[in-house]
Structure formats: C-alpha cells, structure tokens
Design a protein around this motif. Structure first.
Motif, PDB file in Angstrom:
ATOM      1  N   GLY A  13      13.163 -12.077   1.864  1.00  0.00           N
ATOM      2  CA  GLY A  13      14.591 -11.944   2.044  1.00  0.00           C
ATOM      3  C   GLY A  13      15.011 -10.564   2.495  1.00  0.00           C
ATOM      4  O   GLY A  13      16.118 -10.367   2.968  1.00  0.00           O
ATOM      5  N   GLY A  41      16.471 -14.826  -1.332  1.00  0.00           N
ATOM      6  CA  GLY A  41      15.415 -15.697  -0.842  1.00  0.00           C
ATOM      7  C   GLY A  41      14.995 -16.736  -1.848  1.00  0.00           C
ATOM      8  O   GLY A  41      15.419 -16.753  -2.998  1.00  0.00           O
ATOM      9  N   ALA A 233      16.596 -12.847   9.298  1.00  0.00           N
ATOM     10  CA  ALA A 233      16.008 -13.952   8.554  1.00  0.00           C
ATOM     11  C   ALA A 233      14.509 -13.952   8.793  1.00  0.00           C
ATOM     12  O   ALA A 233      14.030 -13.445   9.817  1.00  0.00           O
ATOM     13  CB  ALA A 233      16.624 -15.279   8.990  1.00  0.00           C
ATOM     14  N   PHE A 261      11.223 -17.911   1.934  1.00  0.00           N
ATOM     15  CA  PHE A 261      12.238 -17.861   2.979  1.00  0.00           C
ATOM     16  C   PHE A 261      13.340 -16.905   2.538  1.00  0.00           C
ATOM     17  O   PHE A 261      13.709 -16.888   1.362  1.00  0.00           O
ATOM     18  CB  PHE A 261      12.842 -19.245   3.233  1.00  0.00           C
ATOM     19  N   LEU A 263      17.000 -14.229   3.671  1.00  0.00           N
ATOM     20  CA  LEU A 263      18.065 -13.689   4.510  1.00  0.00           C
ATOM     21  C   LEU A 263      18.437 -12.321   3.969  1.00  0.00           C
ATOM     22  O   LEU A 263      18.295 -12.060   2.775  1.00  0.00           O
ATOM     23  CB  LEU A 263      19.310 -14.590   4.484  1.00  0.00           C
TER      24      LEU A 263
END
Length: 269
Positions: A13, A41, A233, A261, A263
C-alpha cells in the motif's frame, strides 16, 4: 475476532510513496526525493495464510547530505551512508517482524504463537538512471537481516531487482522481482511443526531446513496529480518454495501463493 496486525507486506500500500515493497528494492528517489505519506492495503494474516486482513501504514523518505538518505516504511527503517557518484548505496537497517498471533484458522491457532521481534542488518545496492532515448531507472541490491530481540529467529538474505519507466512527466510504471533465503531457525519457527505442536493441532510433524522460502514479483503505478502530491497503486505476489511450500501448515491450511494489494497518497517536497 482477528487481531489486525500491520505487517511489512502492507508496504504494498506504500509502494506508490516509498519506492519499496517490504524492502523489496523498488526505488523512485530520482522522482520523489522527499515524502511523507500513508498507504492502505489488504494482505494475508501470516506467512502462507489463506485468511486476509486490511490495515494502514505510514511511510517517509528524507534526503540527507549528498546522496545519503533515510527511509521509514512501516516496520522497516534503512539508512544509506554512502556518498557515491556511481550509483552505489549501503547502510544499516532495522525491521520489526510481527509474527503469527490471533489468527482466524482454528488449526493454525493451535500452533505456538510468534510474537514481535526485531531484526537488524544491512543492505548494499546499485542503481542506474538512463535519461536519453527511452528513460528508465534500474536498481539491483541485496539485503541481510538477523534476529536480535523478541521472538523472531534466524537470518534472511534477499537479492532483488527493480525497473521504473516514465510514461510522461506525471505517470510512471514499474516492476520488480526477488527471492528470500532463510536460515533453519527461521524456517522451523514459521513452517516447522514440532511433535508437541503436531499433537495439539493434528498436523503432521515437519522439520523445516534452511533454503529459499519465496520468490516474489510486483507491478506498480505512480501518478503525480500535483507538484506536491502523488497517488499510486500496486500488488505484491509471493510464491512459497522449498520447505516453506512443503510444510503441512501451507499444504493443509494455507496457500503457497500470497498476494498483497495497496493504494497510497504522499506529500512531496
């Protein structure tokens, strides 16, 4: 209820801010010399887990005199001490390893919990920036760390490589890969199953030996939305190998594919 822990994998993240995934060697300091920011994240609860958690982490990179800099990415802090015009970097690092506690899986919850630990070590890296033709920034490096305090154990070595390419003055894409070797004590702590743990959990006994425990790959995107602000991202994929993948903890209760995953938003200066 799951104890939500902010692990180093949540640096996915922060990759848009920091140029480093879990200290994986992703660097964009030619683009972002100084920043402070926050990333959010989703990652797995423990090494090899199928259960997930979400969280947030701060990050910062501060340029010091010459080419020296200090980086702080969640549980990781690194300091480049080299003043070098040929692209070399080297210095000490500290990393807090957050272990395996309060997990959702009822079988894994019967294994011994692993609490906080502190790792210390160092890194050496080399980067090259091409500014003519098709521009890019390549970085190669090696990190080493060893447990010094708390419940974490063992030694780890991580070679890595990364590449960043600008698509415009505002948009950048990057990718990288690497692998992690771990000592026998680290592997046994996270992936081994002692006879007592086997009796408590129902998993078969397993002795984990030293060796490579994972290979990883990441893609990332940076978007400079303002001279002082950047969005981005990214994803961070880990593939467990060797005794990490062969462990009954992973074969029966986990997954050798691990994904993070994230941001992020950062303030630049």
């Amino acid at each position: 209820m799951t104890r939500v822990r902010l692990t180093s994998l949540l640096l996915g993240g922060l990759l848009v801010l920091t140029g480093r995934v879990g200290a994986a060697g992703l660097s964009v300091d030619d683009v972002v010399p100084n920043f402070i920011g926050l990333g959010v994240g989703s990652t797995t609860q423990w090494h090899g887990s199928q259960d997930r958690m979400v969280g947030a982490m701060p990050g910062a990179r501060i340029k010091l005199q010459g080419s020296r800099f200090v980086e702080w990415y969640g549980p990781y802090v690194g300091l480049n001490l080299l003043e070098d015009d040929n692209g070399w970097e080297a210095g000490p690092l500290l990393n807090v390893r957050l272990g395996r506690e309060g997990v959702d899986d009822p079988v894994v919850a019967q294994l011994p919990e692993i609490g906080l630990g502190l790792e210390a070590g160092g890194f050496v890296a080399w980067h090259h920036a091409r500014l003519t033709g098709i521009p890019y920034r390549l970085r190669l490096g090696l990190m080493a760390s060893h447990a010094v305090l708390g419940q974490t154990e063992g030694t780890q070595l991580t070679p890595y490589a990364s590449l960043w390419v600008p698509l415009s003055e505002q948009l950048f894409i990057g990718s990288g890969l690497g692998a992690t070797w771990a000592s026998q004590s680290f592997m046994q702590q996270y992936f081994g199953v002692s006879p007592a743990a086997a009796e408590a959990s129902g998993l078969p006994s397993f002795q984990a030996d030293a060796g490579f425990r994972q290979i990883y790959w990441w893609p990332g995107v940076l978007w400079r939305i303002h001279p002082r602000w950047m969005l981005g991202a990214g994803a961070y994929g880990q593939y467990l190998v060797g005794d990490a993948a062969d462990s009954p903890i992973i074969r029966e209760r986990g997954d050798r594919w691990q994904w993070t995953f994230g941001l992020g938003l950062g303030y630049l200066w």
